[in-house]
Scaffold this active site. Structure first.
Site, PDB file in Angstrom:
ATOM      1  CB  CYS A  87      -0.984  -0.045   1.163  1.00 26.23           C
ATOM      2  SG  CYS A  87      -2.370   1.114   0.974  1.00 26.23           S
ATOM      3  CG  HIS A 200      -4.023  -3.671   2.350  1.00 30.40           C
ATOM      4  ND1 HIS A 200      -3.152  -3.273   3.346  1.00 30.40           N
ATOM      5  CD2 HIS A 200      -4.618  -2.535   1.908  1.00 30.40           C
ATOM      6  CE1 HIS A 200      -3.231  -1.967   3.499  1.00 30.40           C
ATOM      7  NE2 HIS A 200      -4.109  -1.490   2.638  1.00 30.40           N
ATOM      8  CD  GLU A 202      -2.184  -6.785   4.665  1.00 29.27           C
ATOM      9  OE1 GLU A 202      -2.480  -5.632   5.036  1.00 29.27           O
ATOM     10  OE2 GLU A 202      -1.489  -7.021   3.660  1.00 29.27           O
TER      11      GLU A 202
END
Length: 220
Positions: A87, A200, A202
Site C-alpha cells: 500500500c 493489501h 494480507e
C-alpha cells in the site's frame, strides 16, 4: 531466515503479521516473523516488509522520525535481499508523492504517486468515486515470481484495494500488474530485489496468501 515488518505507526499491522505467519507455517517455510521499530533488526533481516496506511508524506515522516531507520532500509535494499512494500509502503518506492504536499520517496522505482481520477461508471451507472475501495482482479503486464501459480485476468482471483492515490511508473518495465478502476491502476511494481503491491495481500484471501508465500520463496 527472518521476515521483518517495520512498525512506524502506519496502521494496524496485526493482519500482516498473521498473514506471513500463516503462509510460513502452511508452506513449511518456518521463518520467524518479527514486527519491529529497531533499525538494527531491520538491517539483519533476511526479508523486509514495509507496510503503510494513511498519507504518503505522513508515512515518510514517520520513518524519518525513527533514528537510523531510513539508513537501515536503504542498506537492506542495497544488499539485494527481498523487499516488499505494501500500500503506502509500495508508494514510498516512487520518486515522489503529491498527496496534500509534494514529498520525496526513495526513488528506487522512478515515478510519481498522484490522485486517482477515474473515468467511467460503476455497475449501476454512477460515476466512480475516490477512494478506490473493494475487490479487483489483476491484469499482468510483466511476469514476476511473486505471481507464480496465481490465476489472473478477468476470471482470476481478486485482490483487496483501499487507496486514493496511485503509482505512475516512468518505465513500463517496472509495472508488473494493473487493476481496472475505470482506467488501469497500478497494482504491482517491481525492480531487481524490490516488489510492491498497492493492494493489501494480507487481506486478499487466496490471491494474497499465495503472493506472500511466493515472496517467502523468492530469490532475486
Amino acid at each position: 531466515m527472518t521476515v521483518v515488518l517495520i512498525d512506524y505507526g502506519a496502521g494496524n499491522l496485526h493482519s500482516a503479521v498473521k498473514g506471513f505467519e500463516r503462509v510460513a507455517r502452511e508452506t513449511n517455510h518456518e521463518q520467524p516473523v518479527v514486527l519491529t521499530r529497531d533499525p538494527d533488526v531491520v538491517a539483519r533481516a533476511d526479508r523486509l516488509v514495509l507496510p503503510g496506511d494513511g498519507a504518503f508524506p505522513d508515512c515518510r515522516r514517520g520513518l524519518a522520525g525513527i533514528d537510523g531507520m531510513e539508513d537501515a532500509i536503504r542498506g537492506f535494499v542495497a544488499s539485494g535481499k527481498p523487499f516488499l512494500g505494501i500500500c503506502v509502503g509500495m508508494q514510498l518506492i516512487a520518486s515522489r508523492g503529491v498527496e496534500h504536499e509534494t514529498a520525496d520517496g526513495y526513488s528506487w522505482i522512478p515515478g510519481e504517486v498522484r490522485l486517482i481520477e477515474p473515468t467511467g461508471t460503476d455497475l449501476v451507472g454512477r460515476p466512480l468515486k475516490v477512494p478506490h475501495m473493494g475487490w479487483n482482479t489483476l491484469d499482468i503486464v510483466n511476469p514476476h515470481p511473486v505471481l507464480n501459480d496465481i490465476r489472473l485476468g478477468p476470471d482470476g482471483l481478486h485482490a483487496y484495494f483501499l487507496h486514493s492515490y496511485a503509482f505512475h511508473v516512468e518505465d513500463r518495465a517496472h509495472l508488473v500488474a494493473t487493476a481496472t478502476y475505470g482506467d488501469p491502476v497500478t497494482a504491482i511494481v517491481a525492480r531487481d530485489n524490490i516488489v510492491g503491491t498497492q493492494f493489501h495481500p494480507e487481506k486478499s484471501q487466496a490471491l494474497g496468501l499465495k503472493l506472500l508465500a511466493n515472496f517467502l520463496c523468492w530469490t532475486p
